[in-house]
Design a protein around this motif. Structure first.
Motif, PDB file in Angstrom:
ATOM      1  N   LEU A   1       0.887  -1.092   0.066  1.00 36.64           N
ATOM      2  CA  LEU A   1       0.025   0.000   0.031  1.00 36.64           C
ATOM      3  C   LEU A   1       0.908   1.188  -0.006  1.00 36.64           C
ATOM      4  CD1 LEU A   1      -2.693  -0.950   2.399  1.00 36.64           C
ATOM      5  CD2 LEU A   1      -2.973  -1.184   0.134  1.00 36.64           C
ATOM      6  N   ARG A   2       2.215   1.158   0.406  1.00 36.22           N
ATOM      7  CA  ARG A   2       3.091   2.268   0.340  1.00 36.22           C
ATOM      8  C   ARG A   2       3.881   2.409  -0.927  1.00 36.22           C
ATOM      9  NH1 ARG A   2       6.821   1.165   3.636  1.00 36.22           N
ATOM     10  NH2 ARG A   2       6.217  -1.050   4.252  1.00 36.22           N
ATOM     11  N   PHE A   3       3.479   1.733  -2.077  1.00 37.82           N
ATOM     12  CA  PHE A   3       4.043   1.684  -3.116  1.00 37.82           C
ATOM     13  C   PHE A   3       3.085   2.075  -4.364  1.00 37.82           C
ATOM     14  CE2 PHE A   3       5.335  -0.329  -7.331  1.00 37.82           C
ATOM     15  CZ  PHE A   3       6.723   0.315  -7.410  1.00 37.82           C
ATOM     16  N   GLN A   4       3.305   2.935  -5.186  1.00 33.10           N
ATOM     17  CA  GLN A   4       2.653   3.392  -6.306  1.00 33.10           C
ATOM     18  C   GLN A   4       3.656   3.149  -7.620  1.00 33.10           C
ATOM     19  OE1 GLN A   4       1.219   7.385  -6.514  1.00 33.10           O
ATOM     20  NE2 GLN A   4       0.102   7.373  -8.243  1.00 33.10           N
ATOM     21  N   LEU A   5       3.235   2.455  -8.514  1.00 35.30           N
ATOM     22  CA  LEU A   5       3.693   2.713  -9.867  1.00 35.30           C
ATOM     23  C   LEU A   5       3.102   3.332 -10.830  1.00 35.30           C
ATOM     24  CD1 LEU A   5       5.963   1.226 -11.741  1.00 35.30           C
ATOM     25  CD2 LEU A   5       4.343  -0.544 -12.280  1.00 35.30           C
ATOM     26  N   ALA A   6       3.836   4.616 -11.532  1.00 32.62           N
ATOM     27  CA  ALA A   6       3.373   5.276 -12.484  1.00 32.62           C
ATOM     28  C   ALA A   6       4.014   4.975 -13.746  1.00 32.62           C
ATOM     29  CB  ALA A   6       3.777   6.575 -12.232  1.00 32.62           C
ATOM     30  N   GLU A   7       3.298   4.450 -14.737  1.00 32.85           N
ATOM     31  CA  GLU A   7       3.868   3.712 -15.955  1.00 32.85           C
ATOM     32  C   GLU A   7       3.743   5.220 -16.941  1.00 32.85           C
ATOM     33  OE1 GLU A   7       1.867   0.802 -17.418  1.00 32.85           O
ATOM     34  OE2 GLU A   7       1.957  -0.504 -15.324  1.00 32.85           O
ATOM     35  N   GLU A   8       4.786   5.970 -17.010  1.00 30.29           N
ATOM     36  CA  GLU A   8       4.888   7.245 -17.813  1.00 30.29           C
ATOM     37  C   GLU A   8       6.102   7.255 -18.520  1.00 30.29           C
ATOM     38  OE1 GLU A   8       3.348  10.597 -16.244  1.00 30.29           O
ATOM     39  OE2 GLU A   8       2.662  10.035 -14.311  1.00 30.29           O
ATOM     40  N   ASP A   9       6.103   8.061 -19.915  1.00 28.09           N
ATOM     41  CA  ASP A   9       7.282   8.261 -20.461  1.00 28.09           C
ATOM     42  C   ASP A   9       7.953   9.295 -19.910  1.00 28.09           C
ATOM     43  OD1 ASP A   9       9.081   9.065 -22.283  1.00 28.09           O
ATOM     44  OD2 ASP A   9       7.450   8.898 -23.946  1.00 28.09           O
ATOM     45  N   LEU A  10       9.469   9.237 -19.399  1.00 32.69           N
ATOM     46  CA  LEU A  10       9.950  10.330 -18.945  1.00 32.69           C
ATOM     47  C   LEU A  10      10.312  11.343 -19.771  1.00 32.69           C
ATOM     48  CD1 LEU A  10      12.494   8.084 -16.561  1.00 32.69           C
ATOM     49  CD2 LEU A  10      10.257   8.923 -15.773  1.00 32.69           C
ATOM     50  N   THR A  11      10.179  11.035 -21.025  1.00 26.52           N
ATOM     51  CA  THR A  11      10.444  12.447 -22.048  1.00 26.52           C
ATOM     52  C   THR A  11       9.379  13.287 -22.082  1.00 26.52           C
ATOM     53  OG1 THR A  11       9.523  11.176 -23.995  1.00 26.52           O
ATOM     54  CG2 THR A  11      11.784  10.957 -23.470  1.00 26.52           C
ATOM     55  N   ALA A  12       8.228  12.708 -21.359  1.00 29.01           N
ATOM     56  CA  ALA A  12       6.959  13.742 -21.362  1.00 29.01           C
ATOM     57  C   ALA A  12       6.301  13.755 -20.099  1.00 29.01           C
ATOM     58  CB  ALA A  12       6.083  13.397 -22.477  1.00 29.01           C
ATOM     59  N   ILE A  13       6.816  13.253 -19.309  1.00 28.35           N
ATOM     60  CA  ILE A  13       6.003  13.207 -17.746  1.00 28.35           C
ATOM     61  C   ILE A  13       5.973  14.765 -17.270  1.00 28.35           C
ATOM     62  CG2 ILE A  13       8.239  12.849 -16.521  1.00 28.35           C
ATOM     63  CD1 ILE A  13       6.725  11.210 -14.474  1.00 28.35           C
ATOM     64  N   ASN A  14       4.685  14.870 -16.771  1.00 25.63           N
ATOM     65  CA  ASN A  14       4.487  15.937 -15.742  1.00 25.63           C
ATOM     66  C   ASN A  14       5.146  15.950 -14.398  1.00 25.63           C
ATOM     67  OD1 ASN A  14       3.489  18.442 -14.577  1.00 25.63           O
ATOM     68  ND2 ASN A  14       1.462  18.050 -14.790  1.00 25.63           N
ATOM     69  N   TRP A  15       6.266  16.233 -14.198  1.00 30.63           N
ATOM     70  CA  TRP A  15       6.741  15.697 -12.824  1.00 30.63           C
ATOM     71  C   TRP A  15       6.084  16.587 -11.517  1.00 30.63           C
ATOM     72  CZ3 TRP A  15       9.462  12.260 -11.754  1.00 30.63           C
ATOM     73  CH2 TRP A  15      10.480  11.707 -12.585  1.00 30.63           C
ATOM     74  N   LYS A  16       5.289  17.677 -11.862  1.00 30.17           N
ATOM     75  CA  LYS A  16       4.535  18.359 -10.949  1.00 30.17           C
ATOM     76  C   LYS A  16       3.634  17.472 -10.221  1.00 30.17           C
ATOM     77  CE  LYS A  16       4.876  23.051 -12.871  1.00 30.17           C
ATOM     78  NZ  LYS A  16       4.060  24.176 -13.286  1.00 30.17           N
ATOM     79  N   LYS A  17       3.099  16.396 -10.738  1.00 27.09           N
ATOM     80  CA  LYS A  17       2.210  15.254 -10.145  1.00 27.09           C
ATOM     81  C   LYS A  17       2.938  14.684  -9.362  1.00 27.09           C
ATOM     82  CE  LYS A  17       1.067  13.395 -13.669  1.00 27.09           C
ATOM     83  NZ  LYS A  17       0.293  12.212 -14.770  1.00 27.09           N
ATOM     84  N   HIS A  18       4.298  14.436  -9.264  1.00 28.02           N
ATOM     85  CA  HIS A  18       5.051  13.438  -8.221  1.00 28.02           C
ATOM     86  C   HIS A  18       6.105  14.196  -7.313  1.00 28.02           C
ATOM     87  CE1 HIS A  18       3.576  10.336 -11.043  1.00 28.02           C
ATOM     88  NE2 HIS A  18       3.856  11.020 -11.965  1.00 28.02           N
ATOM     89  N   LEU A  19       6.769  15.165  -7.729  1.00 32.36           N
ATOM     90  CA  LEU A  19       7.858  15.810  -7.174  1.00 32.36           C
ATOM     91  C   LEU A  19       6.874  16.713  -5.728  1.00 32.36           C
ATOM     92  CD1 LEU A  19      10.233  17.005  -9.586  1.00 32.36           C
ATOM     93  CD2 LEU A  19      10.451  15.195  -8.079  1.00 32.36           C
ATOM     94  N   ALA A  20       7.795  16.944  -4.648  1.00 30.64           N
ATOM     95  CA  ALA A  20       7.237  17.601  -3.739  1.00 30.64           C
ATOM     96  C   ALA A  20       8.385  18.269  -2.850  1.00 30.64           C
ATOM     97  CB  ALA A  20       6.414  16.953  -2.756  1.00 30.64           C
ATOM     98  N   ASP A  21       8.110  19.130  -2.127  1.00 27.62           N
ATOM     99  CA  ASP A  21       9.303  19.558  -1.044  1.00 27.62           C
ATOM    100  C   ASP A  21       9.715  18.393  -0.233  1.00 27.62           C
ATOM    101  OD1 ASP A  21       9.472  22.031  -2.298  1.00 27.62           O
ATOM    102  OD2 ASP A  21       8.144  23.089  -0.838  1.00 27.62           O
ATOM    103  N   ASP A  22      10.983  18.283   0.022  1.00 29.16           N
ATOM    104  CA  ASP A  22      11.327  17.296   1.127  1.00 29.16           C
ATOM    105  C   ASP A  22      11.453  15.945   0.250  1.00 29.16           C
ATOM    106  OD1 ASP A  22      12.037  19.282   2.859  1.00 29.16           O
ATOM    107  OD2 ASP A  22      10.049  19.241   3.475  1.00 29.16           O
ATOM    108  N   CYS A  23      11.216  15.665  -0.662  1.00 25.85           N
ATOM    109  CA  CYS A  23      11.072  14.275  -1.120  1.00 25.85           C
ATOM    110  C   CYS A  23      12.542  13.973  -1.583  1.00 25.85           C
ATOM    111  CB  CYS A  23      10.400  14.106  -2.438  1.00 25.85           C
ATOM    112  SG  CYS A  23      10.856  14.802  -3.961  1.00 25.85           S
ATOM    113  N   ILE A  24      12.867  12.657  -1.790  1.00 30.87           N
ATOM    114  CA  ILE A  24      14.192  12.160  -2.015  1.00 30.87           C
ATOM    115  C   ILE A  24      13.791  11.438  -3.373  1.00 30.87           C
ATOM    116  CG2 ILE A  24      15.865  10.428  -1.437  1.00 30.87           C
ATOM    117  CD1 ILE A  24      14.692  10.715   1.496  1.00 30.87           C
ATOM    118  N   VAL A  25      14.895  11.688  -4.298  1.00 28.17           N
ATOM    119  CA  VAL A  25      14.664  11.143  -5.651  1.00 28.17           C
ATOM    120  C   VAL A  25      16.065  10.387  -5.940  1.00 28.17           C
ATOM    121  CG1 VAL A  25      14.647  11.902  -8.217  1.00 28.17           C
ATOM    122  CG2 VAL A  25      13.721  13.350  -6.458  1.00 28.17           C
TER     123      VAL A  25
END
Length: 318
Positions: free
Chosen positions: A55-79
């Motif tokens: 339940l603590r995992f989410q898989l986003a199947e997205e093209d990294l050449t076109a992804i809208n990163w605003k949907k996933h990034l947030a302050d204090d996140c680790i990439v």
């Protein structure tokens, strides 16, 4: 709850990293993968099958050449940026454009997106291929001189990270992996091919005379070192080698596999491939000191685990 993003989450190292991170109940992991390398094949599906049960995992199947990163990034996140186009031999010729897109352009887009957030850490997965041909143990201070287009694109990714660290203050850490192997390894990689061929009685193709050496890193050791960056101090702006417990020649690896499988390998030696160094050997003292990195899996132990995995994967009997 720590919000962690892992690109390349359906890949070999990425899926193992997600699995390891989820062992801590304080971690929430978003895995992002566009399945560039092999499509939604059997191996990518197997890599993420158990992850989807958390339940603590989410898989986003997205093209990294076109992804809208605003949907996933947030302050204090680790990439953790592990996504990329792998492979030395296939990076020549017309294939190079795919390497430019997936190893350079995608990295730049992600860095640009991160510059709009106060990310806690940005960990970039690089490779020993950036060093080129070196003698003896290689430290992070060694001059980089890649021998292949693949190595050039990964080194370019490193330089991009440094540019954004300097100009946008992105808290960067670079990890240079040395020949990672183990269960879940891509089907085009050497150990996977070797074990499968021995079990089937097929011919193993060795490029060169088999005396070339590699610093082999077992996957569990690799992900522990990778995950350690998340909580370690003094990692900003640093580069770390992630190597294994021991190195060996290709011929020595084949001999171990013959013992483990009880089968004789049919080996065909052919011309050495361009772009590949004769030897790799990681100086991991910096990772040992800062990340408390301690690879613990011997080559024989790791090969045994991978052989058992391959037997199960292809339903081979001993």
């Amino acid at each position: 709850m720590k919000n962690i993003i892992v690109t390349g989450a359906a890949g070999f190292i990425g899926s193992h990293l997600c699995r390891y991170l989820l062992q801590d109940k304080n971690n929430k992991v978003t895995g992002i993968d566009c399945f560039t390398n092999h499509g939604k094949d059997r191996y990518s599906q197997l890599n993420t099958l158990d992850l989807n049960n958390s339940l603590r995992f989410q898989l986003a199947e997205e093209d990294l050449t076109a992804i809208n990163w605003k949907k996933h990034l947030a302050d204090d996140c680790i990439v953790y940026h592990l996504a990329g186009m792998p492979g030395v031999r296939s990076s020549w010729g017309s294939n190079f454009s795919s390497y430019v897109t997936n190893n350079i352009s995608v990295t730049q887009r992600l860095l640009e997106a991160c510059s709009n957030f106060s990310v806690d850490k940005f960990i970039f997965a690089s490779t020993s291929s950036v060093y080129g041909e070196k003698n003896g143990k290689v430290s992070e201070q060694e001059t980089t001189m890649p021998l292949s287009p693949y190595g050039v694109t990964k080194l370019t990714g490193e330089h991009l990270c440094k540019v954004y660290e300097y100009n946008e203050n992105i808290p960067l850490t670079i990890l240079r992996y040395f020949t990672v192997y183990g269960p879940g390894q891509r089907p085009d990689m050497a150990f996977h091919n070797f074990i499968k061929a021995i079990l089937k009685g097929d011919t193993i193709t060795v490029y060169g005379d088999g005396t070339q050496t590699r610093d082999f890193t077992y996957i569990d050791d690799c992900v522990k070192g990778t995950a350690a960056v998340m909580s370690a101090a003094k990692t900003k702006g640093e580069i770390f080698n992630i190597g294994g417990k021991e190195r060996a020649t290709v011929n020595e690896v084949i001999a171990i596999l013959e013992e483990l499988t009880g089968k004789k390998a049919n080996v065909k030696y052919t011309e050495k491939q361009k772009g590949e160094p004769l030897h790799t050997w990681a100086d991991i003292s910096k990772a040992e000191e800062t990340l408390n990195y301690k690879p613990g899996t011997t080559l024989r132990e790791g090969l045994k685990k991978q052989a058992e995995y391959i037997k199960t994967l292809y339903k081979y009997n001993s």
